[in-house]
Design an enzyme around this catalytic site. Structure first.
Site, PDB file in Angstrom:
ATOM      1  CG  HIS A 267      40.180  15.247  35.413  1.00  0.00           C
ATOM      2  ND1 HIS A 267      40.040  15.549  33.976  1.00  0.00           N
ATOM      3  CD2 HIS A 267      40.199  14.063  35.495  1.00  0.00           C
ATOM      4  CE1 HIS A 267      40.234  14.268  33.381  1.00  0.00           C
ATOM      5  NE2 HIS A 267      40.277  13.423  34.319  1.00  0.00           N
ATOM      6  CB  CYS A 268      34.681  13.626  37.352  1.00  0.00           C
ATOM      7  SG  CYS A 268      33.882  12.378  38.149  1.00  0.00           S
ATOM      8  N   PRO A 269      37.647  11.582  37.807  1.00  0.00           N
ATOM      9  CG  PRO A 269      38.517  10.476  39.494  1.00  0.00           C
ATOM     10  CD  PRO A 269      37.820  11.794  39.040  1.00  0.00           C
TER      11      PRO A 269
ATOM     12  CG  ASN B  25      38.841   8.790  31.173  1.00  0.00           C
ATOM     13  OD1 ASN B  25      39.637   9.388  31.707  1.00  0.00           O
ATOM     14  ND2 ASN B  25      38.792   8.236  30.137  1.00  0.00           N
ATOM     15  CG  ASN B  26      34.966  14.896  29.926  1.00  0.00           C
ATOM     16  OD1 ASN B  26      35.858  15.699  29.535  1.00  0.00           O
ATOM     17  ND2 ASN B  26      33.644  14.959  29.527  1.00  0.00           N
TER      18      ASN B  26
END
Length: 349
Positions: A179-181, A184-185
């Site tokens: 999950h890549c902040p 945001n996805n």
């Protein structure tokens, strides 16, 4: 049986024995709370697979929960930072550096900087937008005939191969990488290519700004660092500070993001995701104890892994699908995988 399991088993036997002798003497109103406490304690010892890792996960669960909550709520903040920082560098490049290029550089170098800079910018914007807006892919929630390898206890649905549960998105993701902040996805089957391409072209853009602006940075730093400064105007001082800000920012991002991009390139070459890297390492060690060699079942060979990842099916696709913006879908549906890697070239390109 492991020492941890043995100790807990003895404790349970003691509690069971004490419960039998004191059951008749215990007041009726205390029997239900005590039984509930015993049930909670037994739930920690649900089977013989309980070990130190399970206990550690239970202890760190509040920390994981806090990280998930912070990442979920600050996702849009991270996206805003990416857009704001990238826009600031583009603004400086257009209003500070481009006039200087048009005044001092030869026509050939002028065409190179304008052409490469705009191509790099288009690739960054396109892939970032697609990475944030493209869904990573989700397993079907309705009953189907898709083969699965495990069952998600949180989603209460079967999990196909390479699928994992994301605590931040609160759902299972097909071929989940992480999950890549900053997006945001989640990075999964359908947007993994966009994520990697964004990292690659942003790294190239930062390296381009850092290398081409090195001399300007040195001149600007010396101009500000001088004790007896000449009478610079406000515009000159802002120009020097803007050049220093751009060079420091792009150089830092080029090093940090470049290392991340290189790591993901190694994973793509091996045909695995970030999560599968840890899983494959454990499996390799487990097989090695039995004198066997573990091979990644989802690897098709180094070159073929890149072809599958980028969706390259013919030679022209290296240009139209890799070096130019392309919205083609990922190879396969993310639900089923050919677990027997082909020895021959999958895509003779």
């Amino acid at each position: 049986m492991r020492p941890c399991s043995t100790v807990m088993h003895l404790l349970l036997r003691c509690m069971r024995g004490c419960g039998r002798h004191s059951r008749s003497r215990m007041p009726r109103r205390l029997r239900q709370p005590v039984s509930y406490i015993k049930l909670i304690f037994k739930s920690l010892y649900f089977n013989s697979l309980t070990n130190s890792e399970v206990v550690l996960d239970c202890i760190l669960e509040p920390v994981f929960w806090m990280v998930e909550v912070v990442t979920r709520w600050f996702g849009m903040v991270f996206v805003f930072l990416v857009v704001a920082l990238t826009s600031s560098v583009v603004f400086i490049a257009y209003f500070c550096l481009l006039p200087l290029v048009l005044q001092t550089y030869s026509p050939v170098w002028m065409m190179w900087h304008i052409g490469y800079g705009h191509w790099n910018l288009v690739m960054i914007v396109f892939h970032y937008y697609k990475a944030t807006k493209t869904t990573p892919g989700y397993p079907p929630k309705m009953k189907n005939d898709v083969p699965f390898v495990s069952f998600c206890k949180k989603c209460v649905i079967p999990k196909p191969a390479r699928s994992h549960h994301c605590g931040i998105c609160k759902t299972c993701i097909l071929k989940m990488d992480h999950h890549c902040p900053w997006l945001n996805n989640c990075v999964g089957h359908y947007n993994h290519r966009y994520f990697f391409s964004f990292c690659l072209y942003l790294t190239l853009g930062c390296m381009y700004c850092s290398i081409s602006g090195r001399n300007l940075f040195i001149d600007a730093y010396n101009a500000i660092d001088e004790v007896s400064q000449p009478p610079y105007t406000y515009r000159d001082r802002m120009f020097h500070k803007s050049v220093i800000y751009m060079w420091v920012l792009t150089s830092t991002v080029a090093v940090a993001l470049g290392a991340l991009t290189l790591w993901h390139a190694v994973l793509i070459t091996r045909g695995e995701t970030s999560i599968e890297r840890h899983i494959n390492n454990k499996e390799a060690k487990r097989w090695a104890r039995h004198g066997k060699v573990y091979r990644n079942p989802f690897s098709y060979g180094k070159l073929n892994n890149w072809k599958v990842f980028f969706g390259v099916e013919k030679r022209s696709h290296w240009l139209t699908r890799v070096l130019l913006p392309s919205g083609h879908t990922a190879y396969g549906d993310g639900l089923t995988w050919d677990i027997y890697p082909l020895k021959k070239d999958m895509m003779p390109v």
